[in-house]
Design an enzyme around this catalytic site. Structure first.
Site, mmCIF file in Angstrom:
data_model
loop_
_atom_site.group_PDB
_atom_site.id
_atom_site.type_symbol
_atom_site.label_atom_id
_atom_site.label_comp_id
_atom_site.label_asym_id
_atom_site.label_seq_id
_atom_site.Cartn_x
_atom_site.Cartn_y
_atom_site.Cartn_z
ATOM 1 N N TYR A 35 0.827 -1.210 0.000
ATOM 2 C CA TYR A 35 0.000 0.000 0.000
ATOM 3 C C TYR A 35 0.850 1.245 0.000
ATOM 4 O O TYR A 35 2.072 1.190 0.187
ATOM 5 C CB TYR A 35 -0.977 -0.013 1.180
ATOM 6 C CG TYR A 35 -0.376 0.310 2.539
ATOM 7 C CD1 TYR A 35 0.419 -0.599 3.228
ATOM 8 C CD2 TYR A 35 -0.622 1.541 3.143
ATOM 9 C CE1 TYR A 35 0.936 -0.294 4.471
ATOM 10 C CE2 TYR A 35 -0.109 1.854 4.395
ATOM 11 C CZ TYR A 35 0.672 0.939 5.052
ATOM 12 O OH TYR A 35 1.190 1.244 6.282
ATOM 13 N N ARG A 54 8.673 4.385 -4.174
ATOM 14 C CA ARG A 54 8.593 3.424 -3.062
ATOM 15 C C ARG A 54 7.597 2.306 -3.383
ATOM 16 O O ARG A 54 7.815 1.146 -3.021
ATOM 17 C CB ARG A 54 8.200 4.131 -1.760
ATOM 18 C CG ARG A 54 8.222 3.167 -0.576
ATOM 19 C CD ARG A 54 8.006 3.864 0.743
ATOM 20 N NE ARG A 54 6.696 4.483 0.820
ATOM 21 C CZ ARG A 54 6.314 5.304 1.789
ATOM 22 N NH1 ARG A 54 7.145 5.618 2.756
ATOM 23 N NH2 ARG A 54 5.107 5.824 1.799
ATOM 24 N N HIS A 104 -0.933 -21.000 -0.963
ATOM 25 C CA HIS A 104 0.184 -20.101 -0.692
ATOM 26 C C HIS A 104 0.923 -19.715 -1.967
ATOM 27 O O HIS A 104 1.404 -18.598 -2.106
ATOM 28 C CB HIS A 104 1.168 -20.732 0.297
ATOM 29 C CG HIS A 104 0.642 -20.800 1.702
ATOM 30 N ND1 HIS A 104 -0.453 -21.538 2.056
ATOM 31 C CD2 HIS A 104 1.066 -20.191 2.845
ATOM 32 C CE1 HIS A 104 -0.687 -21.402 3.350
ATOM 33 N NE2 HIS A 104 0.223 -20.579 3.856
ATOM 34 N N LYS A 149 6.313 -1.773 2.116
ATOM 35 C CA LYS A 149 5.093 -1.214 2.721
ATOM 36 C C LYS A 149 3.962 -2.229 2.532
ATOM 37 O O LYS A 149 3.060 -2.062 1.701
ATOM 38 C CB LYS A 149 4.762 0.154 2.108
ATOM 39 C CG LYS A 149 3.919 1.031 3.022
ATOM 40 C CD LYS A 149 3.985 2.490 2.619
ATOM 41 C CE LYS A 149 2.986 3.372 3.338
ATOM 42 N NZ LYS A 149 3.041 3.380 4.791
ATOM 43 N N GLU A 181 11.973 2.557 14.312
ATOM 44 C CA GLU A 181 11.000 3.571 13.885
ATOM 45 C C GLU A 181 9.784 3.466 14.791
ATOM 46 O O GLU A 181 9.792 2.727 15.770
ATOM 47 C CB GLU A 181 10.612 3.356 12.417
ATOM 48 C CG GLU A 181 10.006 1.984 12.149
ATOM 49 C CD GLU A 181 9.580 1.793 10.690
ATOM 50 O OE1 GLU A 181 9.391 2.775 9.963
ATOM 51 O OE2 GLU A 181 9.405 0.616 10.307
ATOM 52 N N LEU A 205 10.743 1.423 7.446
ATOM 53 C CA LEU A 205 10.164 1.901 6.194
ATOM 54 C C LEU A 205 10.856 3.205 5.802
ATOM 55 O O LEU A 205 10.989 4.105 6.634
ATOM 56 C CB LEU A 205 8.660 2.149 6.383
ATOM 57 C CG LEU A 205 7.953 2.514 5.083
ATOM 58 C CD1 LEU A 205 7.687 1.257 4.263
ATOM 59 C CD2 LEU A 205 6.676 3.263 5.338
HETATM 60 N N1 PDD Z 1 2.414 4.924 7.647
HETATM 61 N N2 PDD Z 1 7.110 3.732 9.200
HETATM 62 C C1 PDD Z 1 5.962 3.032 9.211
HETATM 63 C C2 PDD Z 1 5.952 1.665 9.824
HETATM 64 C C3 PDD Z 1 4.790 3.598 8.664
HETATM 65 O O1 PDD Z 1 3.641 2.890 8.656
HETATM 66 C C4 PDD Z 1 4.839 4.917 8.125
HETATM 67 C C5 PDD Z 1 3.634 5.591 7.536
HETATM 68 C C6 PDD Z 1 6.066 5.605 8.142
HETATM 69 C C7 PDD Z 1 6.218 6.983 7.554
HETATM 70 O O2 PDD Z 1 6.213 6.941 6.141
HETATM 71 P P1 PDD Z 1 5.709 8.204 5.288
HETATM 72 O O3 PDD Z 1 6.471 9.392 5.771
HETATM 73 O O4 PDD Z 1 6.063 7.867 3.906
HETATM 74 O O5 PDD Z 1 4.241 8.319 5.548
HETATM 75 C C8 PDD Z 1 7.184 4.972 8.676
HETATM 76 C C9 PDD Z 1 1.213 5.418 7.004
HETATM 77 C C10 PDD Z 1 0.961 6.873 7.155
HETATM 78 C C11 PDD Z 1 0.045 4.548 7.420
HETATM 79 O O6 PDD Z 1 0.265 3.348 7.522
HETATM 80 O O7 PDD Z 1 -1.070 5.051 7.593
#
Ligand code: PDD
Length: 289
Positions: A35, A54, A104, A149, A181, A205
């Site tokens: 996603y 990405r 699978h 992601k 993170e 991520l």
């Molecule tokens: N998530 N790390 C993780 C595990 C995340 O799920 C996200 C963002 C980020 C930050 O990435 P970015 O700056 O590209 O949004 C880092 C989104 C917002 C979500 O899952 O809703």
């Protein structure tokens, strides 16, 4: 915003309450998909090329061919935003390995399921920005491909909920003694005026917001460094914040019941926050892509 949001599903725009996916979709059965979350300001897509890059990497990471070109994604997102009334929105895009009998093994000749929706991007409560947010540290229980992601977010959900249950807004994850993170964000700290954030790799991520923050720091002469951070270093930082597409740069003033720095959002965060807001304004004005 129209009353029923318009969503995109497999080549068609339709009202959300008419959009259905098969119960055999591999996203539903296996969490087999990836996603993106893309903010929109003044009806303009934020850092769209970075998000699409990405997406390419995530799709390659799960061995799924990209079903559309960057130009096609771009056009579809712009139509989606327009159909939902423009302004400030947050696009959610999900691509799964499609509908097939449960097995699978990858299915053959099965088209990917493509779903996108866009909802209003709500500004953060003012108080979070003036007083700062709270986080707790938790063991990073996720897999070793966190740079993908992936839609399978059960560990992230459990970790975030544990933080919420303890009265905090985010869980900061620790793997082998090092900060990776947040449950849904990247992490930054400041020590002696230097911004620090963990380097990219399989355990976090590569956030688009993170990368922009580093880019803005570099362009404006703010000292910054990508380096390993231990839990102790984080707790002793002068400042800390998290970054994400939906929370931008959010200051953390308490972690594990310890006060970070002076206990209020610090001067380096304030500078970075101003630079970030200026970048958004420049996007809305059409001065940056
Ligand atoms: N998530 N790390 C993780 C595990 C995340 O799920 C996200 C963002 C980020 C930050 O990435 P970015 O700056 O590209 O949004 C880092 C989104 C917002 C979500 O899952 O809703």
């Amino acid at each position: 915003m129209t009353e029923t949001p318009i969503v995109y599903l497999n080549g068609r725009f339709l009202p959300q309450d008419q959009a259905y996916v098969s119960v055999l979709d591999r996203g539903f059965i296996f969490g087999d998909g990836v996603y993106e979350v893309i903010p929109v300001y003044g009806a303009r897509l934020f850092r769209i090329e970075e998000h699409l890059k990405r997406l390419d990497d995530s799709l390659a990471g799960i061995r799924l061919a990209n079903p559309m070109t960057h130009v096609e994604w771009h056009e579809m997102f712009e139509m989606l935003v327009e159909k939902n009334g423009g302004g400030e929105q947050s696009i959610y895009l999900q691509i799964t390995r499609g509908v097939a009998p449960r097995d699978h093994a990858f299915p053959t000749n099965t088209p990917a399921t493509i779903f996108a929706t866009s909802s209003p991007l709500k500004p953060l409560p003012r108080e979070l920005l003036t007083s700062g947010a709270t986080a707790i540290t938790l063991e990073d229980i996720r897999w070793k491909h966190c740079h993908i992601k992936a839609i399978a977010l059960l560990p992230n959900i459990l970790l975030r909920q544990e933080a919420l249950d303890s009265g905090a807004q985010e869980a900061i994850l620790i793997r082998d003694g090092l900060v990776t993170e947040g449950a849904a964000s990247n992490i930054f700290m400041v020590n002696d005026g230097v911004i620090k954030t963990p380097p990219k790799g399989p355990f976090l991520l590569p956030g688009v917001t993170r990368d922009l923050a580093l880019e803005l720091a570099a362009a404006n002469g703010v000292p910054h460094q990508e380096c390993n951070i231990s839990r102790d270093e984080l707790l002793q930082a002068d400042e800390a914040w998290i970054s994400s597409s939906t929370r931008e740069l959010l200051p953390l003033t308490h972690i594990d019941n310890q006060t970070i720095g002076s206990g209020t959002p610090g001067p380096v965060w304030q500078k970075m926050y101003r630079l970030y807001q200026a970048y958004k304004e420049a996007l809305i004005a059409g001065e940056v892509e």
